[in-house]
Design a protein around this motif. Structure first.
Motif, mmCIF file in Angstrom:
data_model
loop_
_atom_site.group_PDB
_atom_site.id
_atom_site.type_symbol
_atom_site.label_atom_id
_atom_site.label_comp_id
_atom_site.label_asym_id
_atom_site.label_seq_id
_atom_site.Cartn_x
_atom_site.Cartn_y
_atom_site.Cartn_z
ATOM 1 N N THR A 180 -2.368 -38.150 24.230
ATOM 2 C CA THR A 180 -2.877 -38.459 25.565
ATOM 3 C C THR A 180 -3.967 -39.510 25.454
ATOM 4 O O THR A 180 -5.051 -39.248 24.934
ATOM 5 C CB THR A 180 -3.450 -37.194 26.231
ATOM 6 O OG1 THR A 180 -4.456 -36.655 25.393
ATOM 7 C CG2 THR A 180 -2.362 -36.162 26.451
ATOM 8 N N VAL A 181 -3.686 -40.709 25.923
ATOM 9 C CA VAL A 181 -4.653 -41.790 25.803
ATOM 10 C C VAL A 181 -5.835 -41.612 26.734
ATOM 11 O O VAL A 181 -6.833 -42.297 26.610
ATOM 12 C CB VAL A 181 -3.966 -43.144 26.093
ATOM 13 C CG1 VAL A 181 -2.931 -43.436 25.048
ATOM 14 C CG2 VAL A 181 -3.343 -43.141 27.475
ATOM 15 N N SER A 182 -5.724 -40.715 27.689
ATOM 16 C CA SER A 182 -6.813 -40.522 28.635
ATOM 17 C C SER A 182 -7.900 -39.612 28.098
ATOM 18 O O SER A 182 -8.934 -39.461 28.716
ATOM 19 C CB SER A 182 -6.261 -39.939 29.946
ATOM 20 O OG SER A 182 -5.627 -38.695 29.696
ATOM 21 N N SER A 183 -7.662 -38.996 26.957
ATOM 22 C CA SER A 183 -8.640 -38.097 26.380
ATOM 23 C C SER A 183 -9.851 -38.874 25.881
ATOM 24 O O SER A 183 -9.724 -39.890 25.204
ATOM 25 C CB SER A 183 -8.027 -37.299 25.225
ATOM 26 O OG SER A 183 -9.024 -36.612 24.513
ATOM 27 N N LYS A 184 -11.042 -38.393 26.208
ATOM 28 C CA LYS A 184 -12.259 -39.075 25.773
ATOM 29 C C LYS A 184 -12.421 -39.006 24.262
ATOM 30 O O LYS A 184 -12.958 -39.918 23.643
ATOM 31 C CB LYS A 184 -13.480 -38.453 26.461
ATOM 32 C CG LYS A 184 -13.788 -39.037 27.825
ATOM 33 C CD LYS A 184 -15.210 -38.741 28.240
ATOM 34 C CE LYS A 184 -15.583 -39.528 29.502
ATOM 35 N NZ LYS A 184 -16.994 -39.362 29.876
ATOM 36 N N ALA A 239 -18.895 -50.689 24.038
ATOM 37 C CA ALA A 239 -18.186 -49.477 23.628
ATOM 38 C C ALA A 239 -18.693 -48.262 24.396
ATOM 39 O O ALA A 239 -17.907 -47.400 24.812
ATOM 40 C CB ALA A 239 -18.353 -49.267 22.124
ATOM 41 N N THR A 240 -19.996 -48.179 24.585
ATOM 42 C CA THR A 240 -20.573 -47.057 25.326
ATOM 43 C C THR A 240 -20.108 -47.051 26.780
ATOM 44 O O THR A 240 -19.745 -46.000 27.330
ATOM 45 C CB THR A 240 -22.107 -47.119 25.272
ATOM 46 O OG1 THR A 240 -22.541 -47.162 23.907
ATOM 47 C CG2 THR A 240 -22.725 -45.904 25.955
ATOM 48 N N ILE A 241 -20.097 -48.239 27.397
ATOM 49 C CA ILE A 241 -19.641 -48.355 28.783
ATOM 50 C C ILE A 241 -18.168 -47.977 28.899
ATOM 51 O O ILE A 241 -17.762 -47.273 29.835
ATOM 52 C CB ILE A 241 -19.876 -49.781 29.311
ATOM 53 C CG1 ILE A 241 -21.375 -50.073 29.407
ATOM 54 C CG2 ILE A 241 -19.220 -49.977 30.665
ATOM 55 C CD1 ILE A 241 -22.126 -49.208 30.388
ATOM 56 N N TYR A 242 -17.356 -48.415 27.945
ATOM 57 C CA TYR A 242 -15.933 -48.046 27.946
ATOM 58 C C TYR A 242 -15.765 -46.527 27.882
ATOM 59 O O TYR A 242 -14.952 -45.947 28.600
ATOM 60 C CB TYR A 242 -15.222 -48.685 26.752
ATOM 61 C CG TYR A 242 -14.861 -50.138 26.943
ATOM 62 C CD1 TYR A 242 -14.865 -50.739 28.198
ATOM 63 C CD2 TYR A 242 -14.525 -50.935 25.846
ATOM 64 C CE1 TYR A 242 -14.540 -52.066 28.359
ATOM 65 C CE2 TYR A 242 -14.193 -52.270 26.007
ATOM 66 C CZ TYR A 242 -14.200 -52.824 27.265
ATOM 67 O OH TYR A 242 -13.877 -54.145 27.428
ATOM 68 N N ASN A 247 -16.724 -44.672 31.041
ATOM 69 C CA ASN A 247 -15.819 -44.989 32.147
ATOM 70 C C ASN A 247 -14.371 -44.885 31.697
ATOM 71 O O ASN A 247 -13.527 -45.696 32.098
ATOM 72 C CB ASN A 247 -16.111 -46.384 32.684
ATOM 73 C CG ASN A 247 -17.466 -46.487 33.338
ATOM 74 O OD1 ASN A 247 -17.636 -46.236 34.530
ATOM 75 N ND2 ASN A 247 -18.470 -46.871 32.543
ATOM 76 N N CYS A 248 -14.102 -43.899 30.865
ATOM 77 C CA CYS A 248 -12.764 -43.702 30.306
ATOM 78 C C CYS A 248 -11.705 -43.638 31.395
ATOM 79 O O CYS A 248 -10.615 -44.197 31.249
ATOM 80 C CB CYS A 248 -12.766 -42.421 29.476
ATOM 81 S SG CYS A 248 -11.150 -41.839 28.950
ATOM 82 N N HIS A 249 -11.985 -42.974 32.495
ATOM 83 C CA HIS A 249 -10.999 -42.770 33.553
ATOM 84 C C HIS A 249 -10.678 -44.046 34.315
ATOM 85 O O HIS A 249 -9.672 -44.094 35.044
ATOM 86 C CB HIS A 249 -11.513 -41.718 34.545
ATOM 87 C CG HIS A 249 -12.837 -42.060 35.163
ATOM 88 N ND1 HIS A 249 -14.025 -42.023 34.456
ATOM 89 C CD2 HIS A 249 -13.161 -42.478 36.422
ATOM 90 C CE1 HIS A 249 -15.020 -42.375 35.249
ATOM 91 N NE2 HIS A 249 -14.530 -42.669 36.438
ATOM 92 N N LYS A 250 -11.496 -45.103 34.154
ATOM 93 C CA LYS A 250 -11.262 -46.352 34.888
ATOM 94 C C LYS A 250 -10.556 -47.414 34.052
ATOM 95 O O LYS A 250 -10.179 -48.455 34.585
ATOM 96 C CB LYS A 250 -12.596 -46.927 35.380
ATOM 97 C CG LYS A 250 -13.353 -46.037 36.356
ATOM 98 C CD LYS A 250 -14.649 -46.719 36.783
ATOM 99 C CE LYS A 250 -15.444 -45.851 37.743
ATOM 100 N NZ LYS A 250 -16.730 -46.493 38.126
ATOM 101 N N LEU A 251 -10.381 -47.167 32.758
ATOM 102 C CA LEU A 251 -9.878 -48.200 31.873
ATOM 103 C C LEU A 251 -8.441 -48.610 32.179
ATOM 104 O O LEU A 251 -8.018 -49.698 31.824
ATOM 105 C CB LEU A 251 -9.969 -47.746 30.413
ATOM 106 C CG LEU A 251 -11.371 -47.614 29.831
ATOM 107 C CD1 LEU A 251 -11.291 -47.160 28.397
ATOM 108 C CD2 LEU A 251 -12.106 -48.931 29.922
#
Length: 338
Positions: free
Chosen positions: A233-237, A289-292, A295-299
């Motif tokens: 699952t690529v959406s996993s933090k 990297a921290t911002i990414y 904001n994992c759900h917005k990538l």
């Protein structure tokens, strides 16, 4: 006024060379010249297609201030003793100007880090990039303001003023300021990176074993073959964190090791050397990297405008194992940012 002896202007300790004393002014000139060459090299190596931001403008301003310091040192060293606008300049001012620059650089780490972080947070969710000159003017004046504010603070601080005044009275002393801000900022980043690496250790190993590097449409990308039936699952933090660690260390590992050595050995580096463009780009990559991650759900929203990095290629491609040649497909499946 006589030229400064090696005991007058040392980085942290007095230099003692009884046979052939080292001209500290010459050493300082060579150090600043080397730093300027490093600035030019770093600015030349960065990607040209990155959109402008606060950190980019500040890096250019830092290169300009370094060049200005070198010009001042060169002029004073050449003329030795001269009067300009009613002010008498001697070789003493070489040490004085370098001290002022060291104090100014030493107090810039926190403000630059904070403003760059705010800049990325505000621009992360923009759906399009403004083509007007307003953002450029804003960054330009923000950089000018932060330089003026810190310089005014340095010159107005009673403690700093007394140290500069004491150096004038006791000409045999010329200590250079070592930034405590740089130490704590570097220590915090290394601790966060260590925690991230330990947390995602197993995922990092798995990614490294599967990683491939290829070229797609004239751009170097990383791609990871995976089973289309897997539960990946690529959406996993946590999964995203491992990708960020791989991308970040893949570019900055030598710099990370250097920072660890400096911290462990408690190396005292003058602020006018420590504040440099490679360090700022390292901090810039850490912030992106921290911002990414936050904001994992917005990538994965196509209309979002993602910050780009001058050095780290955060683009990774995930394709099924059934596809063997990436160039055969018009668009790789599931291209995401790291």
């Amino acid at each position: 006024m006589t030229a400064l002896s090696p005991e007058n202007c040392s980085f942290q300790y007095q230099l003692h060379q009884p046979h052939q004393p080292l001209d500290v002014n010459c050493l300082l000139y060579l150090i600043i010249l080397g730093k300027i060459l490093l600035n030019i090299l770093t600015l030349g190596m960065r990607r040209k297609n990155t959109y402008q931001n606060f950190m980019e403008y500040f890096c250019i301003s830092l290169a300009f201030v370094d060049l200005l310091l070198l010009v001042n040192i060169s002029i004073i060293s050449y003329f030795t003793d001269f009067i300009l606008l009613g002010i008498r300049f001697t070789k003493y001012h070489i040490c004085l100007f370098t001290q002022i620059i060291s104090f100014t650089y030493g107090f810039l780490h926190y403000p630059v880090f904070l403003i760059a972080c705010i800049d990325y947070c505000l621009n992360f969710s923009k759906t399009n990039k403004l083509s007007s000159k307003c953002p450029k003017l804003f960054y330009f004046f923000a950089v000018i303001l932060i330089w003026i504010s810190v310089l005014v603070y340095v010159l107005g601080d009673p403690t700093i003023y007394q140290s500069l005044k004491a150096q004038n009275v006791y000409s045999y002393q010329c200590p250079f300021y070592v930034s405590i801000q740089s130490y704590w900022l570097s220590l915090s980043m290394m601790l966060i990176l260590l925690v991230a690496f330990i947390t995602s250790w197993s995922e990092v190993i798995t990614l490294i074993q599967a990683i491939r590097i290829t070229s797609y449409k004239n751009e170097t990308i990383l791609y990871f073959p995976f089973s289309s039936h897997s539960s990946y699952t690529v959406s996993s933090k946590k999964i995203l964190l491992s990708k960020l660690v791989v991308c970040f260390l893949g570019t900055w590992l030598p710099f990370v090791l250097l920072q660890l050595v400096i911290l462990l050995l408690e190396v005292q580096i003058p602020a006018y050397i420590e504040m440099n463009i490679p360090w700022l780009y390292f901090v810039n990559s850490f912030l992106i990297a921290t911002i990414y991650w936050f904001n994992c759900h917005k990538l994965y929203l196509r209309e979002i405008s993602l910050p780009t990095d001058p050095f780290v290629n955060w683009k990774c491609c995930f394709i099924p194992l059934t596809i063997h040649n990436l160039e055969q497909i018009e668009k790789p499946i599931s291209i995401i940012i790291c």
